[in-house]
Scaffold this motif. Structure first.
Motif, PDB file in Angstrom:
ATOM      1  N   GLY A  93       0.794  -1.108  -0.057  1.00 54.14           N
ATOM      2  CA  GLY A  93       0.040   0.027   0.073  1.00 54.14           C
ATOM      3  C   GLY A  93       0.836   1.253   0.089  1.00 54.14           C
ATOM      4  N   ARG A  94       0.106   2.302  -0.248  1.00 50.96           N
ATOM      5  CA  ARG A  94       0.753   3.673  -0.314  1.00 50.96           C
ATOM      6  C   ARG A  94       1.438   4.049   1.067  1.00 50.96           C
ATOM      7  NH1 ARG A  94       0.154   1.544  -5.230  1.00 50.96           N
ATOM      8  NH2 ARG A  94      -1.212   2.723  -6.675  1.00 50.96           N
ATOM      9  N   LYS A  95       0.414   3.794   2.062  1.00 52.86           N
ATOM     10  CA  LYS A  95       0.931   4.243   3.535  1.00 52.86           C
ATOM     11  C   LYS A  95       2.065   3.369   3.756  1.00 52.86           C
ATOM     12  CE  LYS A  95      -2.284   5.054   6.585  1.00 52.86           C
ATOM     13  NZ  LYS A  95      -3.496   4.686   7.292  1.00 52.86           N
ATOM     14  N   GLY A  96       2.008   2.140   3.738  1.00 52.78           N
ATOM     15  CA  GLY A  96       3.109   1.265   3.902  1.00 52.78           C
ATOM     16  C   GLY A  96       4.352   1.558   3.435  1.00 52.78           C
ATOM     17  N   ALA A  97       4.266   1.973   1.830  1.00 51.27           N
ATOM     18  CA  ALA A  97       5.646   2.341   1.233  1.00 51.27           C
ATOM     19  C   ALA A  97       6.251   3.686   2.064  1.00 51.27           C
ATOM     20  CB  ALA A  97       5.194   2.631  -0.044  1.00 51.27           C
ATOM     21  N   MET A  98       5.378   4.518   2.497  1.00 48.31           N
ATOM     22  CA  MET A  98       5.842   5.630   3.002  1.00 48.31           C
ATOM     23  C   MET A  98       6.595   5.634   4.459  1.00 48.31           C
ATOM     24  SD  MET A  98       3.321   8.879   1.916  1.00 48.31           S
ATOM     25  CE  MET A  98       1.541   7.975   1.911  1.00 48.31           C
ATOM     26  N   ARG A  99       5.790   4.649   5.184  1.00 51.00           N
ATOM     27  CA  ARG A  99       6.507   4.103   6.425  1.00 51.00           C
ATOM     28  C   ARG A  99       7.833   3.459   6.224  1.00 51.00           C
ATOM     29  NH1 ARG A  99       0.909   2.122   7.592  1.00 51.00           N
ATOM     30  NH2 ARG A  99       0.049   3.478   9.396  1.00 51.00           N
ATOM     31  N   MET A 100       7.915   2.928   5.158  1.00 48.71           N
ATOM     32  CA  MET A 100       9.227   2.245   5.104  1.00 48.71           C
ATOM     33  C   MET A 100      10.351   3.295   4.730  1.00 48.71           C
ATOM     34  SD  MET A 100      10.061  -0.933   2.220  1.00 48.71           S
ATOM     35  CE  MET A 100      10.371   0.138   1.007  1.00 48.71           C
ATOM     36  N   SER A 101       9.839   3.986   3.723  1.00 50.67           N
ATOM     37  CA  SER A 101      10.635   5.293   3.168  1.00 50.67           C
ATOM     38  C   SER A 101      11.319   5.956   4.269  1.00 50.67           C
ATOM     39  CB  SER A 101      10.037   6.180   2.249  1.00 50.67           C
ATOM     40  OG  SER A 101       9.623   5.313   1.128  1.00 50.67           O
ATOM     41  N   SER A 102      10.356   6.316   5.372  1.00 51.56           N
ATOM     42  CA  SER A 102      10.855   7.121   6.433  1.00 51.56           C
ATOM     43  C   SER A 102      11.662   6.320   7.276  1.00 51.56           C
ATOM     44  CB  SER A 102       9.478   7.637   7.258  1.00 51.56           C
ATOM     45  OG  SER A 102       8.325   8.266   6.391  1.00 51.56           O
ATOM     46  N   ALA A 103      11.410   5.153   7.657  1.00 46.43           N
ATOM     47  CA  ALA A 103      12.304   4.425   8.245  1.00 46.43           C
ATOM     48  C   ALA A 103      13.960   4.324   7.838  1.00 46.43           C
ATOM     49  CB  ALA A 103      12.038   2.988   8.446  1.00 46.43           C
ATOM     50  N   SER A 104      14.108   4.231   6.332  1.00 46.21           N
ATOM     51  CA  SER A 104      15.122   4.343   5.730  1.00 46.21           C
ATOM     52  C   SER A 104      16.048   5.428   5.983  1.00 46.21           C
ATOM     53  CB  SER A 104      14.825   3.965   4.198  1.00 46.21           C
ATOM     54  OG  SER A 104      16.042   4.163   3.516  1.00 46.21           O
ATOM     55  N   CYS A 105      15.223   6.826   5.694  1.00 43.19           N
ATOM     56  CA  CYS A 105      15.840   8.162   6.011  1.00 43.19           C
ATOM     57  C   CYS A 105      16.073   8.307   7.320  1.00 43.19           C
ATOM     58  CB  CYS A 105      14.809   8.985   5.416  1.00 43.19           C
ATOM     59  SG  CYS A 105      14.397   9.094   3.704  1.00 43.19           S
ATOM     60  N   ILE A 106      15.413   8.042   8.378  1.00 40.88           N
ATOM     61  CA  ILE A 106      15.934   8.177   9.782  1.00 40.88           C
ATOM     62  C   ILE A 106      17.047   7.376  10.008  1.00 40.88           C
ATOM     63  CG2 ILE A 106      15.293   7.541  12.097  1.00 40.88           C
ATOM     64  CD1 ILE A 106      12.326   8.070  11.211  1.00 40.88           C
ATOM     65  N   ALA A 107      17.371   6.205   9.543  1.00 39.08           N
ATOM     66  CA  ALA A 107      18.405   5.299   9.676  1.00 39.08           C
ATOM     67  C   ALA A 107      19.578   5.855   8.969  1.00 39.08           C
ATOM     68  CB  ALA A 107      18.228   4.027   9.085  1.00 39.08           C
ATOM     69  N   GLY A 108      19.434   6.469   7.740  1.00 41.03           N
ATOM     70  CA  GLY A 108      20.434   7.353   6.971  1.00 41.03           C
ATOM     71  C   GLY A 108      21.008   8.424   7.791  1.00 41.03           C
ATOM     72  N   TRP A 109      20.097   9.291   8.089  1.00 41.91           N
ATOM     73  CA  TRP A 109      20.630  10.616   8.722  1.00 41.91           C
ATOM     74  C   TRP A 109      21.315  10.368  10.235  1.00 41.91           C
ATOM     75  CZ3 TRP A 109      20.859  14.552   6.029  1.00 41.91           C
ATOM     76  CH2 TRP A 109      19.908  14.723   5.082  1.00 41.91           C
ATOM     77  N   LEU A 110      20.885   9.366  10.949  1.00 44.27           N
ATOM     78  CA  LEU A 110      21.528   9.050  12.075  1.00 44.27           C
ATOM     79  C   LEU A 110      22.897   8.535  11.824  1.00 44.27           C
ATOM     80  CD1 LEU A 110      18.759   7.386  14.209  1.00 44.27           C
ATOM     81  CD2 LEU A 110      19.827   9.548  14.625  1.00 44.27           C
ATOM     82  N   VAL A 111      23.060   7.457  10.788  1.00 40.64           N
ATOM     83  CA  VAL A 111      24.399   7.186  10.317  1.00 40.64           C
ATOM     84  C   VAL A 111      25.296   8.418   9.982  1.00 40.64           C
ATOM     85  CG1 VAL A 111      25.827   5.802   8.560  1.00 40.64           C
ATOM     86  CG2 VAL A 111      23.897   4.906   9.715  1.00 40.64           C
ATOM     87  N   ILE A 112      24.721   9.327   9.231  1.00 42.32           N
ATOM     88  CA  ILE A 112      25.562  10.452   8.812  1.00 42.32           C
ATOM     89  C   ILE A 112      25.997  11.244  10.138  1.00 42.32           C
ATOM     90  CG2 ILE A 112      25.314  12.939   7.607  1.00 42.32           C
ATOM     91  CD1 ILE A 112      23.673  11.231   5.516  1.00 42.32           C
ATOM     92  N   TYR A 113      25.157  11.355  10.936  1.00 45.29           N
ATOM     93  CA  TYR A 113      25.481  12.246  12.215  1.00 45.29           C
ATOM     94  C   TYR A 113      26.477  11.747  12.897  1.00 45.29           C
ATOM     95  CZ  TYR A 113      24.700  14.377  16.922  1.00 45.29           C
ATOM     96  OH  TYR A 113      24.968  15.021  17.860  1.00 45.29           O
ATOM     97  N   PHE A 114      26.737  10.301  13.068  1.00 42.98           N
ATOM     98  CA  PHE A 114      27.517   9.678  13.731  1.00 42.98           C
ATOM     99  C   PHE A 114      28.791   9.406  13.008  1.00 42.98           C
ATOM    100  CE2 PHE A 114      23.978   8.852  16.244  1.00 42.98           C
ATOM    101  CZ  PHE A 114      24.513   9.243  17.655  1.00 42.98           C
ATOM    102  N   SER A 115      28.929   9.848  11.519  1.00 48.19           N
ATOM    103  CA  SER A 115      30.044   9.651  11.018  1.00 48.19           C
ATOM    104  C   SER A 115      31.317  10.184  11.315  1.00 48.19           C
ATOM    105  CB  SER A 115      29.924   9.903   9.391  1.00 48.19           C
ATOM    106  OG  SER A 115      28.685   9.297   8.898  1.00 48.19           O
ATOM    107  N   LYS A 116      32.513   9.295  11.064  1.00 45.27           N
ATOM    108  CA  LYS A 116      33.699   9.889  11.407  1.00 45.27           C
ATOM    109  C   LYS A 116      34.586   9.668  10.232  1.00 45.27           C
ATOM    110  CE  LYS A 116      32.797  10.397  15.798  1.00 45.27           C
ATOM    111  NZ  LYS A 116      32.810  11.728  16.358  1.00 45.27           N
TER     112      LYS A 116
END
Length: 443
Positions: A93-116
């Protein structure tokens, strides 16, 4: 005669009530607002790399090629997202796809924040790119599928407006906060989206497509209002779904058959024209372009950001009045002129002619840049879009090393071809339902 008058009055009452209880489809607006938080996230991702370039290179000791990889790998992730976006949106579904996209972006931003170092930075950027790729498909599809015909143009344009606004805010915020803090700011739209999804209905067209008739009717009624008469719209959607079910399910290669060829040509053609016109190279590296031209990058970034919001806002307000095709033509023509002006500016600089005019010409060229099928076909078109974006963003610095003005002359030529493509191939869509539009294109 009386019976005809009564039927006409009933039809008029349907039109007046269609939308919601009080004539304002508030649930459509609210659902659109929630969905376009994904568009804002999209813009936050694209706008991130420009204002933080110098700070990241300095803090993590990156080379120019390493930073070019970081900037462009976002679009490589988006390509992966594009490949999977259609099937995912059709399956969960469209809502399920948006949830999955959000999870991927959240993980990505956190990795960037902690990058060394460069590798975690690239992995985080890849993850945000994947989420971006899915958002780029599912948000406009969801908004188009929930909107009534008379609002669809304005509401789908909010997708572009939010992308432009978010990218612009990234340019502005990046001048006053650290690159790590800017990464954390990317979490905000995802949080709003995930929370808002609990309160909005699923796309009624998707529910009808998978055979959940009761849920389909409930979703459509919730979107149009409890007192709205949805019978005609529901019947039109159901008839279209029935027609689709009677057609053979196309395999990948069968998408290139005559019956689908025009839709695919329009979808892929617009994506190619958009990306190879240079817009992602500009967006990703606008700060360095201003610096090369001798124009203060902080002033240029803020001015560029403000103008993008204003221009996109004007486009959103005009789309249903002026039509989509005329606005595409204006956009393509503007890109051609902008690239030409910027190319002339760099030509003057390289050949040391009218040097005092170079910063103003380059800034003028950059500041008038506008930001401008479903299932497998939608994935192919979106994949083409992101492949073009990756190629443009990755090669931009190398092209600039080859020739400042040559780069923008190439982009100007491509944008001129875009205008021709729009005139010859692209249809107008204003005032047509999704079902009517698909019928006219694929007849």
């Amino acid at each position: 005669m009386e019976e005809e008058m009564r039927e006409a009055l009933m039809r008029e009452e349907k039109k007046e009530s269609n939308g919601s209880d009080d004539g304002q489809p508030w649930m459509v607006y609210f659902s659109t607002f929630v969905a376009v938080c994904g568009s804002y996230e999209f813009g936050a991702c694209t706008g991130y790399s420009s204002p933080v370039q110098d700070a990241i290179i300095k803090d993590l000791n990156l080379t120019l090629s390493e930073y070019s990889l970081f900037g462009s790998i976002l679009t490589f992730g988006a390509m992966i997202g594009a490949i999977t976006s259609g099937p995912i949106a059709d399956f969960i579904g469209r809502k399920g796809a948006m949830r999955m996209s959000s999870a991927s972006c959240i993980a990505g931003w956190l990795v960037i924040y902690f990058s060394k170092g460069p590798w975690p930075l690239d992995i985080g950027r890849l993850a945000t790119g994947y989420g971006m790729g899915v958002f780029s498909y599912v948000v406009p599809v969801f908004v188009a599928e929930i909107a009534p015909t008379d609002l669809r143009g304005r509401l789908t344009t909010l997708n572009q407006f939010m992308i432009a606004t978010a990218a612009s805010m990234s340019y502005i915020l990046g001048t006053v906060i650290s690159w790590r803090a800017l990464a954390l700011a990317g979490l905000v739209p995802c949080a709003i989206l995930l929370f808002g999804l609990f309160f909005i209905p699923e796309s009624p067209r998707w529910l009808a497509k998978i055979g959940r008739e009761n849920d389909f009717l409930a979703s459509l009624q919730k979107l149009r209002g409890k007192n709205a008469d949805i019978s005609d719209e529901a019947q039109e959607i159901q008839d279209y779904i029935t027609t689709l079910d009677g057609l053979p399910k196309p395999k990948l290669l069968e998408l290139f058959q005559t019956r689908y060829l025009r839709s695919l040509t329009i979808g892929i053609g617009l994506m190619v024209c958009q990306q190879f016109g240079g817009i992602n190279g500009i967006c990703f590296y606008v700060s360095s372009i201003f610096e090369l031209a001798g124009f203060p990058s902080s002033i240029g970034n803020v001015t560029y950001a403000i103008l993008q919001i204003v221009i996109t806002g004007i486009g959103a307000s005009l789309i249903d009045k002026a039509g989509r095709k005329p606005l595409l033509l204006v956009s393509g023509s503007g890109l051609t002129v902008a690239c030409t002006i910027t190319a002339i500016a760099f030509y003057f600089k390289v050949h040391e002619v009218f040097l005092e005019a170079v910063p103003t010409l380059a800034a003028t060229g950059l500041l008038i840049f506008p930001i401008n099928i479903k299932g497998r076909a939608g994935s192919i078109a979106t994949l083409t879009n992101w492949f073009g974006a990756w190629l443009c963003s990755y090669t931009f610095n190398f092209l600039m090393s080859w020739s400042y003005y040559g780069t923008f002359f190439v982009y100007a030529a491509i944008n001129a071809l875009t205008v021709l493509f729009i005139i010859v191939v692209v249809p107008e869509t204003t005032g047509r339902s999704l079902e009517q539009l698909q019928a006219s294109i694929n007849k």
